[in-house]
Scaffold this active site. Sequence first.
Site, short mmCIF file in Angstrom:
data_model
loop_
_atom_site.label_atom_id
_atom_site.label_comp_id
_atom_site.label_asym_id
_atom_site.label_seq_id
_atom_site.Cartn_x
_atom_site.Cartn_y
_atom_site.Cartn_z
N CYS A 48 -6.69 -53.02 22.30
CA CYS A 48 -6.88 -54.20 23.37
C CYS A 48 -8.43 -54.32 23.64
O CYS A 48 -9.14 -55.22 23.16
CB CYS A 48 -6.18 -52.64 24.55
SG CYS A 48 -6.24 -53.33 26.32
N HIS A 84 -0.91 -50.72 23.44
CA HIS A 84 -1.07 -49.56 23.68
C HIS A 84 0.70 -48.59 23.06
O HIS A 84 1.41 -49.44 23.09
CB HIS A 84 -2.06 -49.05 24.87
CG HIS A 84 -3.07 -49.08 25.65
ND1 HIS A 84 -4.59 -49.17 24.77
CD2 HIS A 84 -3.41 -51.16 26.00
CE1 HIS A 84 -4.91 -49.78 25.05
NE2 HIS A 84 -4.98 -50.42 26.06
N1 GLN Z 1 -11.03 -53.02 29.09
C1 GLN Z 1 -10.74 -54.76 29.07
C2 GLN Z 1 -9.56 -56.00 29.60
O1 GLN Z 1 -9.34 -54.90 30.96
C3 GLN Z 1 -10.03 -53.37 27.98
C4 GLN Z 1 -8.30 -52.87 28.72
C5 GLN Z 1 -8.20 -51.78 27.56
O2 GLN Z 1 -7.98 -51.57 26.52
N2 GLN Z 1 -7.14 -51.31 27.79
O3 GLN Z 1 -9.24 -56.44 29.46
#
Ligand code: GLN
Length: 245
Positions: free
Chosen positions: A98, A199
């Site tokens: 992510c 995740h």
């Molecule tokens: N901050 C990033 C987004 O919102 C990654 C989010 C995350 O790692 N879940 O796209």
Amino acid sequence: MPEASTLRVCALYPDLMNIYADRGNLLMLRRRCEWRGLGFELSSAGLGDPLDGDAADLYYIGGGQDRDQERCAADLHDEKREALAAAAARGAVVLGVCGGYQLLGHAYQLADEELPGVGLLDVRTERVEGPRLIGNIAIEVDLPGAAGAILAGFENHAGRTRLGERAEPLGRVLRGHGNNGADGREGARAGTVIGTYMHGPLLPKNAWLADWLITTALGDGAALAPLDDDLERRAHDEACRAAGL
Ligand code: GLN
């Protein structure tokens, strides 16, 4: 008897880039090595720490909020990019989840600033004001030796990622949103560099990928001893079911 191999893992920014229990990925790698009698060594590199591109077989960066990514992006780009690129060039695995995936690309464009990425993946991410892409997800991957295998997990991101010509997707979206909610692709891969929005954490729900990463990172061609994966299979099946497969 030959000495058992040791998997050396380096976690990048483990305190800042770790949401939705992404740290569980490291635990999964540790357990699956130790259960087989393989060594496991974990090091970390945080803000301001130098990175040794020879010291690990697998470099890992988890997900993060935009504000934590902001703190890490310049440090990753300015202080660690060369070592990480050298590690990838010699075949070390680099895994980003992510927010970590976004920073492995060229850039993450926020409303008023562009965060630099390390450019190991030919992808670019833009944060949009539209709805976040949230939910359970399942993809069919295309990895050497694992074509057609399924990954299941959970995604939650505002960023929309687009692949350039030199990036292959990690997989095809079966359920969920993936890179941008539009083109049916999820994640990216260039050789041993892998990025994904998944995740879960990713590896406890997809034990086969943990083993793929261990084998690839050790690079010794040795087959891993089978484990009793009854619970792991149930976790995977449940994640697939949650995603609607
Ligand atoms: N901050 C990033 C987004 O919102 C990654 C989010 C995350 O790692 N879940 O796209």
